[in-house]
Design a protein around this motif. Sequence first.
Motif, PDB file in Angstrom:
ATOM      1  N   GLY A   6      22.377  22.398  38.664  1.00 30.38           N
ATOM      2  CA  GLY A   6      22.489  23.509  39.528  1.00 30.38           C
ATOM      3  C   GLY A   6      22.643  24.649  38.153  1.00 30.38           C
ATOM      4  N   LEU A   7      21.836  24.502  37.193  1.00 34.58           N
ATOM      5  CA  LEU A   7      21.813  25.393  36.124  1.00 34.58           C
ATOM      6  C   LEU A   7      20.863  26.577  35.811  1.00 34.58           C
ATOM      7  CD1 LEU A   7      22.380  22.689  33.106  1.00 34.58           C
ATOM      8  CD2 LEU A   7      23.911  23.412  34.865  1.00 34.58           C
ATOM      9  N   THR A   8      19.717  26.366  36.919  1.00 34.88           N
ATOM     10  CA  THR A   8      18.426  27.245  36.837  1.00 34.88           C
ATOM     11  C   THR A   8      18.709  28.532  36.591  1.00 34.88           C
ATOM     12  OG1 THR A   8      17.725  25.659  38.782  1.00 34.88           O
ATOM     13  CG2 THR A   8      16.596  27.660  38.183  1.00 34.88           C
ATOM     14  N   HIS A   9      19.801  29.138  37.052  1.00 31.73           N
ATOM     15  CA  HIS A   9      19.851  30.589  36.931  1.00 31.73           C
ATOM     16  C   HIS A   9      20.223  31.051  35.561  1.00 31.73           C
ATOM     17  CE1 HIS A   9      20.059  34.800  37.769  1.00 31.73           C
ATOM     18  NE2 HIS A   9      21.168  34.766  37.337  1.00 31.73           N
ATOM     19  N   TYR A  10      20.944  30.436  34.910  1.00 28.56           N
ATOM     20  CA  TYR A  10      21.797  30.747  33.665  1.00 28.56           C
ATOM     21  C   TYR A  10      21.382  29.718  32.401  1.00 28.56           C
ATOM     22  CZ  TYR A  10      25.232  27.448  34.676  1.00 28.56           C
ATOM     23  OH  TYR A  10      26.131  26.425  35.216  1.00 28.56           O
ATOM     24  N   HIS A  11      20.594  28.955  32.612  1.00 27.03           N
ATOM     25  CA  HIS A  11      20.052  27.817  31.447  1.00 27.03           C
ATOM     26  C   HIS A  11      19.341  28.694  30.354  1.00 27.03           C
ATOM     27  CE1 HIS A  11      17.389  25.108  29.415  1.00 27.03           C
ATOM     28  NE2 HIS A  11      18.482  24.467  29.493  1.00 27.03           N
ATOM     29  N   PRO A  12      18.467  29.496  30.862  1.00 22.79           N
ATOM     30  CA  PRO A  12      17.692  30.210  29.557  1.00 22.79           C
ATOM     31  C   PRO A  12      18.526  31.169  28.846  1.00 22.79           C
ATOM     32  CG  PRO A  12      16.461  30.511  31.857  1.00 22.79           C
ATOM     33  CD  PRO A  12      17.831  29.904  31.980  1.00 22.79           C
ATOM     34  N   LEU A  13      19.523  31.898  29.474  1.00 28.59           N
ATOM     35  CA  LEU A  13      20.386  32.712  28.676  1.00 28.59           C
ATOM     36  C   LEU A  13      21.383  31.970  27.727  1.00 28.59           C
ATOM     37  CD1 LEU A  13      21.943  35.034  31.713  1.00 28.59           C
ATOM     38  CD2 LEU A  13      20.622  35.721  29.728  1.00 28.59           C
ATOM     39  N   LEU A  14      21.691  30.581  28.265  1.00 25.81           N
ATOM     40  CA  LEU A  14      22.505  29.775  27.207  1.00 25.81           C
ATOM     41  C   LEU A  14      21.661  29.295  26.171  1.00 25.81           C
ATOM     42  CD1 LEU A  14      24.912  28.047  26.880  1.00 25.81           C
ATOM     43  CD2 LEU A  14      24.050  26.405  28.432  1.00 25.81           C
ATOM     44  N   VAL A  15      20.480  28.827  26.399  1.00 28.56           N
ATOM     45  CA  VAL A  15      19.749  28.371  25.275  1.00 28.56           C
ATOM     46  C   VAL A  15      19.487  29.413  24.207  1.00 28.56           C
ATOM     47  CG1 VAL A  15      17.429  27.542  24.602  1.00 28.56           C
ATOM     48  CG2 VAL A  15      18.620  26.525  26.579  1.00 28.56           C
ATOM     49  N   ASP A  16      19.151  30.747  24.695  1.00 30.67           N
ATOM     50  CA  ASP A  16      19.033  32.002  23.781  1.00 30.67           C
ATOM     51  C   ASP A  16      20.483  32.168  23.015  1.00 30.67           C
ATOM     52  OD1 ASP A  16      16.417  32.088  24.735  1.00 30.67           O
ATOM     53  OD2 ASP A  16      16.887  33.916  25.963  1.00 30.67           O
ATOM     54  N   TRP A  17      21.452  32.321  23.873  1.00 29.67           N
ATOM     55  CA  TRP A  17      22.778  32.426  22.988  1.00 29.67           C
ATOM     56  C   TRP A  17      23.073  31.332  22.156  1.00 29.67           C
ATOM     57  CZ3 TRP A  17      27.854  30.256  22.912  1.00 29.67           C
ATOM     58  CH2 TRP A  17      28.591  31.051  22.374  1.00 29.67           C
ATOM     59  N   LEU A  18      22.895  30.192  22.279  1.00 30.23           N
ATOM     60  CA  LEU A  18      23.099  28.884  21.401  1.00 30.23           C
ATOM     61  C   LEU A  18      22.243  29.036  20.214  1.00 30.23           C
ATOM     62  CD1 LEU A  18      23.672  26.014  24.001  1.00 30.23           C
ATOM     63  CD2 LEU A  18      25.407  27.156  22.230  1.00 30.23           C
ATOM     64  N   ALA A  19      21.100  29.502  20.269  1.00 27.80           N
ATOM     65  CA  ALA A  19      20.043  29.672  19.427  1.00 27.80           C
ATOM     66  C   ALA A  19      20.719  30.241  17.959  1.00 27.80           C
ATOM     67  CB  ALA A  19      18.839  30.329  19.504  1.00 27.80           C
ATOM     68  N   GLN A  20      21.700  31.163  18.133  1.00 28.87           N
ATOM     69  CA  GLN A  20      22.114  31.585  16.834  1.00 28.87           C
ATOM     70  C   GLN A  20      22.913  30.772  16.324  1.00 28.87           C
ATOM     71  OE1 GLN A  20      25.524  34.636  17.843  1.00 28.87           O
ATOM     72  NE2 GLN A  20      25.406  33.725  19.842  1.00 28.87           N
ATOM     73  N   TYR A  21      23.412  29.529  16.661  1.00 31.87           N
ATOM     74  CA  TYR A  21      24.141  28.555  15.944  1.00 31.87           C
ATOM     75  C   TYR A  21      23.344  27.531  15.312  1.00 31.87           C
ATOM     76  CZ  TYR A  21      27.998  31.047  18.070  1.00 31.87           C
ATOM     77  OH  TYR A  21      28.625  31.986  18.448  1.00 31.87           O
ATOM     78  N   ASP A  22      21.983  27.646  15.228  1.00 31.82           N
ATOM     79  CA  ASP A  22      20.952  26.477  15.081  1.00 31.82           C
ATOM     80  C   ASP A  22      20.141  26.823  14.005  1.00 31.82           C
ATOM     81  OD1 ASP A  22      19.209  24.581  14.475  1.00 31.82           O
ATOM     82  OD2 ASP A  22      19.012  24.160  16.778  1.00 31.82           O
ATOM     83  N   PRO A  23      20.421  26.804  12.824  1.00 31.73           N
ATOM     84  CA  PRO A  23      19.560  26.899  11.617  1.00 31.73           C
ATOM     85  C   PRO A  23      18.171  26.881  11.525  1.00 31.73           C
ATOM     86  CG  PRO A  23      21.444  25.485  10.696  1.00 31.73           C
ATOM     87  CD  PRO A  23      21.376  25.540  12.379  1.00 31.73           C
ATOM     88  N   ALA A  24      17.723  25.883  12.506  1.00 36.10           N
ATOM     89  CA  ALA A  24      16.414  25.457  12.815  1.00 36.10           C
ATOM     90  C   ALA A  24      15.721  26.577  13.333  1.00 36.10           C
ATOM     91  CB  ALA A  24      16.063  24.216  13.487  1.00 36.10           C
ATOM     92  N   ASN A  25      16.378  27.595  13.904  1.00 39.79           N
ATOM     93  CA  ASN A  25      15.683  28.692  14.814  1.00 39.79           C
ATOM     94  C   ASN A  25      15.547  29.839  14.004  1.00 39.79           C
ATOM     95  OD1 ASN A  25      15.159  28.443  18.000  1.00 39.79           O
ATOM     96  ND2 ASN A  25      16.718  26.839  17.217  1.00 39.79           N
TER      97      ASN A  25
END
Lengths: 184, 340
Positions: free
Chosen positions: B321-340
Amino acid sequence: MQVEMIPGVKSRPVYTPVTVNPRSQRQIFIAQDQIPAALQSLYDGCEQGEKSLLTVVTTGAAAAGGALSIDDLAQRVASLPQSSSFYLAGSEAFMWDIAKLLTDAGFISDQIAMLAPLSKERRLFCTHCYTLMDHVTHSPHVCSGCGRALLVRDHFSKIHRAYVGVQINAEDPADLPAAAEELS
Amino acid sequence: MLRVAPTKLETFRDDFTYSNSREAIERFPFPFPEDEYSYSVNIEPHTLPGAAGSVNEHLFDIDEHYLSEMAERAQVLKENPKRCLAMPHMELACWDFIDRAMTTMAADYPDYFSLQKNGEQWHWQNKLLQLDDTFTFGDSSTLPCPPLEYMGRQVQGDIALLDQRDGDLFLDAGIVTCPADWSLAFDAGMSFKEWHGPVPMAHEMGVFERALKYLTAIPLGRPVRRLNWTLTVNARMDTSPETYPMWGVENRSVTAENVGEKVYLRVELQVLDRMARSNALMFSIRTYLISMNDLVTNKDWARRMHRVMKTLPEPLIEYKGLTHYHPLLVDWLAQYDPAN
């Protein structure tokens, strides 16, 4: 019971071809309201054991003479020997109702065979208000208990003899599909 | 003694005052062993006692949210008593559960619980909930409510009692007020594979065949555990299908600005334990919630969370049931991943 789970929709029953169990003393063929050709030919071809062809009335309008009510059937079943086999035909909900009556009477699921359901109608369980609805043919289906538009899922319960329904537009109540889809 | 005593009363609905202390964040059961998402049954022995202070230390983990979760459970049961059910043949299994819970909780948390047995006369005290009850073991008429409900109101997490017969497990009793979107009322009586019917991918992988063989062979006194996870918007414990009309809209309330406070990682510590008299399996589902803001205070978790979310297969995004907010979450978490 010749019912297993379909790959892809794992909790939905699948109905495989039915053959007569030659070792049963009593062969009981049970139809809903009218005897369909498939059950009649299974009955005609049955040569082992003492056989009976019964009709159970579910529509209010009595079928041909000799048709039974559900209560009549329960009484009849109580006097049958343990080595009986049952062959059921009708709607999916009807067959599972009869199967429950039989297992409540002490028979096991291996003694009960179901033919392919005669219609695509489903019984639906509303997961919000627990109302059970019969004759459901489309999804979404408006719940007769709470009025919500329910997505009809393939998840089936043998206890409720029903599929589960969940509000289709709970995330956005303004978003309702323009047309209901016919169930398969 | 708990490092943080359960004294606070927080809510899991309406104003959502639930929050985790620093200690609760540190002991949070982060469920991802690798950077890439992989599907696995991940069952392991639940050897007791586990590491001191961890969620695995005791059979029933009692933490700082105890009073809040018990109040939430009482509220759910008040609104819908059918969230607890036990088929008549499960009576003995319910008493097995009472025995196992009371015996271990009194030994593991002596400051909070005590149990005295005098033959079949048992005296139970729950100091956190201010209960002091004497009853005859096995005689349900001597309890203030049915046995599963009585004890279920005193342990954190949902409890299901699985009847074992014909080499299969049947969901024949439970008290389920904080499920990750499954209905006890509908699934009651189902076999193991039936109640997992809606789970994608795993059936094809043979996961349930193998799991069932393993679970039906669990011996007495050798519990096993696994972690399961999903995401929940707001700190809502009761994400049941029953109440979905109430919380479904919250899935659309996530924005790029509020991901950190709105999105919670929801982890279930699932424990399966053989019951002595009935041979049933107790299936406890202990739920832990942590906000993304709290989760990213651990740099390793933050980075891994991003990588796992990024590689999550589409069928699982939809199933959870994550369809709606999954992309927002991935984008937000990217700031904590040096690989990005």
